[in-house]
Design a protein around this motif. Structure first.
Motif, mmCIF file in Angstrom:
data_model
loop_
_atom_site.group_PDB
_atom_site.id
_atom_site.type_symbol
_atom_site.label_atom_id
_atom_site.label_comp_id
_atom_site.label_asym_id
_atom_site.label_seq_id
_atom_site.Cartn_x
_atom_site.Cartn_y
_atom_site.Cartn_z
ATOM 1 N N LEU A 26 0.806 -1.216 0.000
ATOM 2 C CA LEU A 26 0.000 0.000 0.000
ATOM 3 C C LEU A 26 0.842 1.271 0.000
ATOM 4 N N LEU A 27 2.068 1.195 0.508
ATOM 5 C CA LEU A 27 2.934 2.374 0.502
ATOM 6 C C LEU A 27 3.747 2.479 -0.775
ATOM 7 N N SER A 28 4.059 1.370 -1.367
ATOM 8 C CA SER A 28 4.891 1.376 -2.576
ATOM 9 C C SER A 28 4.080 1.612 -3.842
ATOM 10 N N ASN A 29 2.754 1.506 -3.752
ATOM 11 C CA ASN A 29 1.932 1.658 -4.943
ATOM 12 C C ASN A 29 0.569 2.220 -4.538
ATOM 13 N N ALA A 30 0.256 3.408 -5.007
ATOM 14 C CA ALA A 30 -1.023 4.050 -4.676
ATOM 15 C C ALA A 30 -2.153 3.586 -5.578
ATOM 16 N N ASN A 31 -1.852 2.641 -6.477
ATOM 17 C CA ASN A 31 -2.872 2.042 -7.341
ATOM 18 C C ASN A 31 -2.972 0.562 -7.005
ATOM 19 N N GLN A 32 -4.114 0.164 -6.486
ATOM 20 C CA GLN A 32 -4.292 -1.191 -6.008
ATOM 21 C C GLN A 32 -5.459 -1.864 -6.728
ATOM 22 N N PRO A 33 -5.428 -3.215 -6.850
ATOM 23 C CA PRO A 33 -4.410 -4.081 -6.274
ATOM 24 C C PRO A 33 -3.107 -4.098 -7.066
ATOM 25 N N ASP A 34 -2.023 -4.258 -6.358
ATOM 26 C CA ASP A 34 -0.724 -4.512 -6.966
ATOM 27 C C ASP A 34 -0.613 -6.032 -7.062
ATOM 28 N N THR A 35 -0.593 -6.552 -8.271
ATOM 29 C CA THR A 35 -0.655 -8.004 -8.452
ATOM 30 C C THR A 35 0.674 -8.641 -8.809
ATOM 31 N N SER A 36 1.753 -7.857 -8.782
ATOM 32 C CA SER A 36 3.074 -8.392 -9.117
ATOM 33 C C SER A 36 3.744 -8.941 -7.865
ATOM 34 N N SER A 37 3.977 -10.244 -7.826
ATOM 35 C CA SER A 37 4.547 -10.866 -6.629
ATOM 36 C C SER A 37 5.941 -10.328 -6.314
ATOM 37 N N ALA A 38 6.616 -9.758 -7.302
ATOM 38 C CA ALA A 38 7.944 -9.186 -7.053
ATOM 39 C C ALA A 38 7.870 -8.014 -6.087
ATOM 40 N N ASN A 39 6.700 -7.410 -5.952
ATOM 41 C CA ASN A 39 6.535 -6.261 -5.064
ATOM 42 C C ASN A 39 6.035 -6.625 -3.673
ATOM 43 N N PHE A 40 5.744 -7.906 -3.442
ATOM 44 C CA PHE A 40 5.125 -8.314 -2.190
ATOM 45 C C PHE A 40 6.157 -8.443 -1.063
ATOM 46 N N TYR A 41 5.708 -8.152 0.163
ATOM 47 C CA TYR A 41 6.466 -8.429 1.392
ATOM 48 C C TYR A 41 7.829 -7.738 1.437
ATOM 49 N N GLN A 42 7.923 -6.580 0.802
ATOM 50 C CA GLN A 42 9.213 -5.881 0.750
ATOM 51 C C GLN A 42 9.446 -4.971 1.948
ATOM 52 N N ASP A 43 8.391 -4.619 2.659
ATOM 53 C CA ASP A 43 8.545 -3.794 3.854
ATOM 54 C C ASP A 43 8.942 -4.679 5.033
ATOM 55 N N GLY A 44 9.692 -4.121 5.971
ATOM 56 C CA GLY A 44 10.085 -4.894 7.149
ATOM 57 C C GLY A 44 8.912 -5.294 8.022
ATOM 58 N N VAL A 45 7.827 -4.509 7.947
ATOM 59 C CA VAL A 45 6.596 -4.836 8.677
ATOM 60 C C VAL A 45 5.613 -5.400 7.665
ATOM 61 N N THR A 46 5.358 -6.682 7.764
ATOM 62 C CA THR A 46 4.528 -7.365 6.772
ATOM 63 C C THR A 46 4.004 -8.652 7.386
ATOM 64 N N ASN A 47 3.227 -9.395 6.620
ATOM 65 C CA ASN A 47 2.781 -10.717 7.049
ATOM 66 C C ASN A 47 3.891 -11.710 6.717
ATOM 67 N N HIS A 48 4.799 -11.891 7.677
ATOM 68 C CA HIS A 48 5.954 -12.761 7.425
ATOM 69 C C HIS A 48 5.544 -14.219 7.278
ATOM 70 N N TYR A 49 4.453 -14.608 7.899
ATOM 71 C CA TYR A 49 3.915 -15.967 7.732
ATOM 72 C C TYR A 49 3.602 -16.212 6.254
ATOM 73 N N ALA A 50 2.861 -15.299 5.645
ATOM 74 C CA ALA A 50 2.528 -15.437 4.229
ATOM 75 C C ALA A 50 3.783 -15.363 3.364
#
Length: 399
Positions: free
Chosen positions: A332-356
């Motif tokens: 949500l911070l890296s892209n103001a247009n959602q959904p962002d469907t590119s898996s390359a952009n997922f989980y890049q923030d240090g605060v995220t769903n680390h389980y997923a």
């Protein structure tokens, strides 16, 4: 003891919700396809474990709305009336294949789950509202120390939807498949070599309490990793674990517009979110407010519920699904247009769903159902066919 678990009832409404979710990623069957009343399910035991395996086909008939179970021949049996406190359910177990072997059973048209357990039968109970599902986040659940898992499926006149799921927990690994009319087989849900233990190792190594998701039996057997939703609810994971990211999202969209286009086939249907007075309001293209969200907490994010509730409508639900995916994947911070469907952009923030993050990273095809709306952008572990010839459930190595 078991009365506290009645929130896990598999009701007709829950089955309808599951069916609706599965239909969002399905395609229309061939016009002349005739799905039989039952189809074969081949269960293969590649687990490497020597204990007996027990299999259960449980669910809701989409024809009658009755809850029940199916035997090995695919015959549906309605549950008897339950009680308060819940009463023992009839033994619905089917002997599964021994290690290195396969067994084929038949599954009928219903929406529900295919459970399997190692070494011990599962304890199912019936409450006045229906079947009580295992809820191993509860220390008193009688199934807490059993190694088990389940797949979700819907079979109806439109075909088969069969998934592997980690929405509630990551446990005994398995993959699913479907054979199409042309003989081709589509599969998903298989871990990379060594991926099972790698998931637990990665969670233990992740700072911030993520190791608290892992449950180990007294004999040393690692049973599961609880979903972060249940870990937050039980105190195994700090309730503040997502606060920093949530706060940053709310701060950014106080001065920037978040654009949500929730329907891939309707790119011009867009909603615009801005935070004002602590509330994120979404407007349509005419400027009218269509729905609003209070700032969510970790439970709302991980569970895609409560403050991120997603009703089965055409406005709030689709927006909420998109927000939920964006929070869990930290896009949500890296892209103001959602959904962002590119898996390359997922989980890049240090605060995220680390389980997923950890589970997707260990899947051979990158697909998983690690949270409720992991199907946003088609990143879910699901097979579907409108004319299924055979389904597959493979119990994979616990290594």
């Amino acid at each position: 003891m078991l009365a506290s678990l009645t929130h896990r009832l598999l009701t007709a409404a829950a089955a309808a919700t599951l069916l609706g979710a599965l239909f969002t990623v399905g395609s229309a069957p061939a016009a002349d396809a005739a799905v039989p009343e039952t189809i074969p399910l081949q269960i293969t035991n590649n687990s490497g474990r020597g204990e007996p395996v027990y299999v259960y086909t449980l669910g809701t008939s989409l024809t009658t709305g009755q809850q029940g179970w199916a035997d090995a021949d695919g015959t549906f049996h309605a549950w008897p009336a339950g009680g308060n406190p819940p009463t023992p359910a009839p033994d619905a177990s089917i002997p599964g294949p021994a290690a290195g072997q396969s067994r084929t059973i038949r599954i009928p048209k219903l929406s529900g789950r295919i459970y399997f357990s190692y070494g011990q039968k599962l304890d199912f109970r019936l409450a006045t509202g229906g079947l009580v599902q295992p809820a191993v986040q509860n220390p008193s659940d009688p199934n807490r120390n059993i190694l088990f898992n389940w797949s979700e499926y819907t079979l109806n006149d439109a075909g088969l939807w069969l998934n592997s799921t980690q929405v509630d927990m990551f446990s005994a690994p398995y993959s699913v498949g479907v054979q199409r009319a042309d003989g081709q087989v589509s599969t998903t849900g298989r871990l990379k070599a060594g991926g099972y233990n790698a998931v637990f190792d990665a969670l233990r190594a992740q700072p911030g309490g993520w190791g608290g998701l892992v449950h180990t039996r007294s004999d040393g057997t690692v049973l599961r990793a609880l979903s972060p939703l249940y870990a937050v609810e039980t105190g195994a994971l700090p309730a503040t674990v997502m606060n920093d990211y949530i706060d940053r999202v709310w701060q950014r969209y106080a001065t920037t517009t978040l654009t949500v286009a929730p329907f891939a086939d309707q790119p011009n249907t867009r909603y615009f979110g801005r935070v004002s007075g602590g509330v994120m309001n979404f407007t349509n293209s005419s400027g009218a407010v269509v729905t609003s969200f209070q700032k969510p907490d970790a439970s709302s994010v991980f569970g895609c519920h409560r403050l991120l509730d997603a009703p089965n409508d055409q406005v709030r639900g689709p927006i909420s699904r998109t927000l939920c995916a964006g929070f869990n994947r930290s896009t949500l911070l890296s892209n103001a247009n959602q959904p962002d469907t590119s898996s390359a952009n997922f989980y890049q923030d240090g605060v995220t769903n680390h389980y997923a993050r950890v589970i997707h990273d260990r899947m051979a095809d990158g697909k998983a159902y690690a949270f409720a709306f992991d199907d946003v952008g088609h990143h879910e572990s699901l097979v579907h066919d409108g004319d299924p010839q055979q389904a597959y459930l493979t119990l994979d190595p616990l290594s």
